[in-house]
Design a protein around this motif. Structure first.
Motif, mmCIF file in Angstrom:
data_model
loop_
_atom_site.group_PDB
_atom_site.id
_atom_site.type_symbol
_atom_site.label_atom_id
_atom_site.label_comp_id
_atom_site.label_asym_id
_atom_site.label_seq_id
_atom_site.Cartn_x
_atom_site.Cartn_y
_atom_site.Cartn_z
ATOM 1 N N LEU A 173 0.836 -1.196 0.000
ATOM 2 C CA LEU A 173 0.000 0.000 0.000
ATOM 3 C C LEU A 173 0.873 1.249 0.000
ATOM 4 O O LEU A 173 0.653 2.186 -0.776
ATOM 5 N N GLY A 174 1.897 1.251 0.842
ATOM 6 C CA GLY A 174 2.806 2.392 0.907
ATOM 7 C C GLY A 174 3.531 2.641 -0.394
ATOM 8 O O GLY A 174 3.760 3.801 -0.775
ATOM 9 N N SER A 175 3.875 1.566 -1.107
ATOM 10 C CA SER A 175 4.588 1.725 -2.374
ATOM 11 C C SER A 175 3.710 2.352 -3.447
ATOM 12 O O SER A 175 4.214 2.842 -4.461
ATOM 13 N N SER A 176 2.389 2.335 -3.225
ATOM 14 C CA SER A 176 1.454 2.944 -4.177
ATOM 15 C C SER A 176 1.130 4.388 -3.817
ATOM 16 O O SER A 176 0.364 5.043 -4.524
ATOM 17 N N LEU A 177 1.713 4.888 -2.709
ATOM 18 C CA LEU A 177 1.387 6.220 -2.218
ATOM 19 C C LEU A 177 2.584 7.154 -2.292
ATOM 20 O O LEU A 177 3.728 6.706 -2.411
ATOM 21 N N GLY A 178 2.310 8.433 -2.193
ATOM 22 C CA GLY A 178 3.362 9.433 -2.140
ATOM 23 C C GLY A 178 3.635 9.854 -0.709
ATOM 24 O O GLY A 178 2.820 9.609 0.199
ATOM 25 N N VAL A 179 4.760 10.496 -0.492
ATOM 26 C CA VAL A 179 5.115 10.984 0.837
ATOM 27 C C VAL A 179 4.031 11.935 1.350
ATOM 28 O O VAL A 179 3.576 12.822 0.630
ATOM 29 N N GLY A 180 3.598 11.696 2.578
ATOM 30 C CA GLY A 180 2.565 12.527 3.181
ATOM 31 C C GLY A 180 1.153 12.021 2.989
ATOM 32 O O GLY A 180 0.221 12.522 3.644
ATOM 33 N N ASP A 181 0.950 11.048 2.094
ATOM 34 C CA ASP A 181 -0.382 10.472 1.913
ATOM 35 C C ASP A 181 -0.804 9.733 3.186
ATOM 36 O O ASP A 181 0.026 9.257 3.968
ATOM 37 N N LYS A 182 -2.120 9.617 3.386
ATOM 38 C CA LYS A 182 -2.665 9.093 4.637
ATOM 39 C C LYS A 182 -3.416 7.780 4.413
ATOM 40 O O LYS A 182 -3.914 7.505 3.320
ATOM 41 N N ILE A 183 -3.530 7.014 5.494
ATOM 42 C CA ILE A 183 -4.338 5.795 5.522
ATOM 43 C C ILE A 183 -5.193 5.827 6.779
ATOM 44 O O ILE A 183 -4.695 6.131 7.869
ATOM 45 N N ILE A 184 -6.483 5.530 6.641
ATOM 46 C CA ILE A 184 -7.352 5.300 7.798
ATOM 47 C C ILE A 184 -7.562 3.793 7.884
ATOM 48 O O ILE A 184 -8.214 3.198 7.023
ATOM 49 N N LEU A 185 -6.991 3.178 8.910
ATOM 50 C CA LEU A 185 -7.011 1.722 9.062
ATOM 51 C C LEU A 185 -7.906 1.351 10.231
ATOM 52 O O LEU A 185 -7.597 1.644 11.392
ATOM 53 N N GLY A 186 -9.021 0.697 9.950
ATOM 54 C CA GLY A 186 -9.943 0.263 10.993
ATOM 55 C C GLY A 186 -9.590 -1.120 11.498
ATOM 56 O O GLY A 186 -9.451 -2.054 10.703
ATOM 57 N N VAL A 187 -9.441 -1.268 12.829
ATOM 58 C CA VAL A 187 -9.099 -2.574 13.410
ATOM 59 C C VAL A 187 -9.943 -2.851 14.647
ATOM 60 O O VAL A 187 -10.290 -1.950 15.406
#
Length: 314
Positions: A173-187
């Motif tokens: 997932l990180g490799s598909s994003l740019g620096v500073g992009d965000k993820i909301i991860l529900g657990v």
């Protein structure tokens, strides 16, 4: 798809020990309907807990995302579901005049049609662009569009992966994003077995029917000859480790055929269907430790049953 289904069944049931079936095959039409019923059960707290976060703590989510009013954003939801949670965040972003487009991603075109119809009715001003695709193919397509990304992966769907698989997923997932992009991860958070186990073994038997429906699907689509009365739903939860597992258990010595293949089951032998990992901060930190993603904020419901972690690509 049918050939892949068949091959996965043959591979999983041909094992001498640790027989297994992929949980993705739960979701035929009846499976979809049964899962909706599961999310509405009194024992199934997960959906209600995350819904509370999106209903009551939307302002906290937006503050944690630290959005720039001068940027254009792509809000990408992986496995979009029905939109009833996300709509609260989307409405707040529309009302806040943020410049963004909502991009739900799902392998089910029916699910995408449903969420598009729902959101078009609820938020006519919302720019929505559904993507009928694999997660990473969709992200690759979105990567070069010049927008900042916010990825939503909700519902503790990551809990269906082992910790190593979760690390690999977050890394990709990180490799598909740019620096500073965000993820909301529900657990789903670790809790006592008295709370968690009933969520996978409700009194009405809906979850049992959901799991056993997979036998019916294999009989109908692949021509197997499973007898429903010969198997029962058998979930377990390891409170110390924080992992729930769903199994189907054979009640007797028996065999099942699929074409020229014969699968033998001993009495009390288990067929593994699904893992549902429960988390705490240490587990999340360990998963992120081998990725380019860092934990920025954690937002929980009032019972501390569920958390949405706000993560950032470095």
């Amino acid at each position: 798809m049918l050939e892949e289904f068949k091959n996965d069944v043959i591979e999983g049931l041909s094992r001498i020990t640790n027989k297994a079936l992929p949980s993705k095959y739960f979701y035929d039409k009846r499976g979809d309907d049964l899962f909706v019923k599961i999310t509405q059960l009194p024992e199934y707290y997960l959906t209600r807990a995350e819904m509370e976060i999106f209903q009551k703590r939307t302002a906290d989510i937006i503050a944690a995302l630290d959005l720039d009013s001068k940027k254009r954003y792509s809000l990408v939801e992986l496995g979009a579901g029905d939109g009833t949670k996300t709509v609260h965040l989307l409405r707040a972003l529309v009302e806040g005049n943020f410049d963004f487009e909502y991009l739900p991603v799902d392998i089910s075109s029916d699910a995408l049609d449903g969420i598009a119809a729902f959101l078009n009715a609820e938020l006519p001003a919302l720019a929505i662009k559904p993507s009928h695709s694999d997660y990473f193919k969709a992200l690759e397509n979105f990567k070069q569009d010049g927008t900042a990304k916010i990825i939503l992966f909700l519902g503790s769907n990551i809990g269906n992966l082992t910790d190593d698989q979760a690390t690999e997923f977050i890394y990709r997932l990180g490799s598909s994003l740019g620096v500073g992009d965000k993820i909301i991860l529900g657990v789903d958070l670790k809790k006592a077995k008295e709370i968690i186990l009933p969520a996978y073994n409700d009194q009405q038997g809906v979850t049992a029917e959901f799991n056993l429906n997979l036998l019916d699907r294999m009989n109908r689509e692949l021509g197997t000859n499973f007898k429903r009365t010969g198997f029962i739903h058998a979930p377990i939860y390891d409170e110390e480790v924080g992992i729930a597992k769903s199994y189907i258990k054979s009640l007797q010595r028996q065999s099942v055929t699929l074409g020229r293949h014969r699968f033998s089951f001993a009495k009390d032998e288990l067929i593994h269907l699904e893992v549902s990992r429960k988390y705490d901060d240490d587990v999340v930190k360990q998963i992120l430790s081998r990725t380019d993603i860092t934990w920025e904020h954690k937002i929980t419901d009032s019972n501390n049953f569920f958390a949405d972690y706000i993560l950032q690509r470095n």
